[in-house]
Design a protein around this motif. Structure first.
Motif, short mmCIF file in Angstrom:
data_model
loop_
_atom_site.label_atom_id
_atom_site.label_comp_id
_atom_site.label_asym_id
_atom_site.label_seq_id
_atom_site.Cartn_x
_atom_site.Cartn_y
_atom_site.Cartn_z
N ARG A 95 -54.27 5.07 7.21
CA ARG A 95 -54.36 4.39 8.49
C ARG A 95 -53.79 3.04 7.99
O ARG A 95 -54.01 2.18 7.21
CB ARG A 95 -55.68 4.18 9.06
N LEU A 96 -52.88 2.48 9.13
CA LEU A 96 -52.34 1.28 9.15
C LEU A 96 -52.68 0.74 10.67
O LEU A 96 -52.01 0.88 11.59
CB LEU A 96 -51.01 1.48 9.07
N GLY A 97 -53.67 -0.37 10.44
CA GLY A 97 -54.20 -0.84 11.75
C GLY A 97 -53.47 -2.21 11.77
O GLY A 97 -52.51 -2.70 11.07
N THR A 98 -53.70 -3.17 12.79
CA THR A 98 -53.36 -4.51 13.01
C THR A 98 -53.74 -5.52 11.97
O THR A 98 -52.71 -6.17 11.42
CB THR A 98 -53.82 -4.94 14.34
N THR A 99 -55.00 -5.36 11.25
CA THR A 99 -55.45 -6.49 10.24
C THR A 99 -55.81 -5.60 9.09
O THR A 99 -56.09 -6.30 8.22
CB THR A 99 -56.17 -7.46 10.73
N GLY A 100 -55.89 -4.48 9.20
CA GLY A 100 -56.65 -3.61 7.97
C GLY A 100 -55.70 -2.18 7.86
O GLY A 100 -54.90 -2.00 8.57
N LEU A 101 -55.96 -1.70 6.70
CA LEU A 101 -55.50 -0.47 6.22
C LEU A 101 -56.32 0.36 5.70
O LEU A 101 -57.05 -0.54 4.72
CB LEU A 101 -54.08 -0.53 5.77
N TRP A 136 -51.02 -7.96 9.88
CA TRP A 136 -49.79 -7.67 8.87
C TRP A 136 -48.44 -7.94 9.70
O TRP A 136 -48.40 -7.87 10.74
CB TRP A 136 -49.85 -6.11 8.64
N SER A 137 -47.58 -8.67 8.93
CA SER A 137 -46.10 -8.62 9.26
C SER A 137 -45.54 -7.36 9.70
O SER A 137 -45.88 -6.22 8.95
CB SER A 137 -45.57 -9.44 8.03
N GLU A 138 -44.60 -7.52 10.61
CA GLU A 138 -43.71 -6.53 11.02
C GLU A 138 -42.92 -5.78 9.63
O GLU A 138 -42.97 -4.65 9.64
CB GLU A 138 -43.00 -6.51 12.08
N GLU A 139 -42.67 -6.56 8.80
CA GLU A 139 -41.83 -6.02 7.66
C GLU A 139 -42.91 -5.13 6.66
O GLU A 139 -42.44 -4.21 6.26
CB GLU A 139 -41.40 -7.20 6.79
N ARG A 141 -45.46 -3.74 7.95
CA ARG A 141 -45.96 -2.52 8.89
C ARG A 141 -44.76 -1.42 8.75
O ARG A 141 -44.97 -0.48 8.59
CB ARG A 141 -46.20 -2.90 10.25
N ALA A 142 -43.67 -1.87 8.81
CA ALA A 142 -42.43 -0.92 8.68
C ALA A 142 -42.55 -0.09 7.18
O ALA A 142 -42.39 0.91 6.94
CB ALA A 142 -41.06 -1.51 8.66
N ALA A 143 -42.69 -1.18 6.06
CA ALA A 143 -42.92 -0.51 4.74
C ALA A 143 -44.26 0.66 4.61
O ALA A 143 -44.06 1.61 4.08
CB ALA A 143 -42.79 -1.44 3.71
N GLY A 144 -45.04 0.00 5.42
CA GLY A 144 -46.42 0.85 5.19
C GLY A 144 -46.30 2.32 5.96
O GLY A 144 -46.66 3.36 5.76
N ARG A 145 -45.50 2.21 7.23
CA ARG A 145 -45.34 3.64 7.98
C ARG A 145 -44.51 4.53 7.15
O ARG A 145 -44.71 5.70 7.36
CB ARG A 145 -44.42 3.21 9.18
N GLU A 146 -43.76 4.21 6.27
CA GLU A 146 -42.97 4.99 5.07
C GLU A 146 -44.22 5.84 4.41
O GLU A 146 -43.73 6.98 3.76
CB GLU A 146 -42.19 4.44 4.55
N LEU A 147 -45.19 5.23 4.26
CA LEU A 147 -46.31 5.71 3.11
C LEU A 147 -47.41 6.59 4.10
O LEU A 147 -48.21 6.86 3.35
CB LEU A 147 -46.95 4.57 2.43
N LEU A 148 -47.23 6.44 5.46
CA LEU A 148 -48.45 7.18 6.15
C LEU A 148 -48.40 8.74 5.92
O LEU A 148 -47.20 9.49 5.73
CB LEU A 148 -48.29 6.88 7.52
N ARG A 149 -49.65 9.14 5.57
CA ARG A 149 -49.67 10.69 5.45
C ARG A 149 -49.68 11.14 6.89
O ARG A 149 -50.03 10.56 7.84
CB ARG A 149 -51.33 10.92 4.93
N PRO A 150 -49.00 12.57 6.94
CA PRO A 150 -49.03 12.90 8.28
C PRO A 150 -50.00 13.24 8.83
O PRO A 150 -51.21 13.59 8.29
CB PRO A 150 -48.16 14.36 7.95
N GLY A 151 -50.19 12.84 10.18
CA GLY A 151 -51.60 12.78 10.75
C GLY A 151 -52.22 11.46 10.76
O GLY A 151 -53.40 11.11 11.27
N GLY A 152 -51.77 10.40 9.60
CA GLY A 152 -52.61 9.32 9.30
C GLY A 152 -52.16 8.22 10.37
O GLY A 152 -51.40 8.17 11.32
#
Length: 152
Positions: A95-101, A136-139, A141-152
């Motif tokens: 999960r990648l939220g606004t202030t947490g993950l 989190w910064s947009e940079e 968040r962009a890096a984090g989206r690459e690591l999201l588990r499908p459905g996460g």
């Protein structure tokens, strides 16, 4: 084989980061000490984020997204590690939220085929001045989206 090659052949999501278990990581019974699993996961995450330019170098105000704190850690041990040598930590974001993950991890064989332990950890991004949750910064968040588990 590189971690990237392993990721593409053995994993459908996340990243496999090589780690080494040393003799002194084992307990009196010759098993990887339970506290070493989350430590190795932490080191693997630090390596992964450093590759993406996110690092802590001693200055919390300049740390940006590296200014964060652990809110929760869970781990389940599935099979004992009984010898030193090469292993890996499979990392992903649940999960990648606004202030947490929430990130997931598996401590596994070097090829990712055998799982020894798995867990999750919740992090909260902090404002360095107030130590209150911050976005989190947009940079990041962009890096984090690459690591999201499908459905996460």
């Amino acid at each position: 084989m590189t971690a990237e090659a392993l990721t593409s052949t053995a994993l459908s999501y996340g990243r496999l980061v090589p780690v080494t278990v040393h003799f002194d990581d084992l307990d009196a019974l010759g098993l990887l000490h339970n506290a070493r699993y989350p430590l190795m996961a932490e080191r693997a995450w630090a390596e992964l984020w450093q590759e993406r330019g996110i690092r802590f170098e001693g200055d919390w105000a300049a740390a940006g997204d590296a200014c964060n704190a652990v809110k929760e850690l869970t781990i389940t041990y599935e099979a004992p590690v009984t010898r030193p040598g090469p292993y890996a930590v499979h990392l992903w974001l649940e999960r990648l939220g606004t202030t947490g993950l929430t990130y997931g991890f598996r401590f596994c064989s070097a090829d990712g085929a055998t799982t020894y332990a798995r867990g999750t950890r919740v992090l909260v991004r902090l404002d360095a001045a107030t130590l209150r949750p911050a976005p989190w910064s947009e940079e990041f968040r962009a890096a984090g989206r690459e690591l999201l588990r499908p459905g996460g």
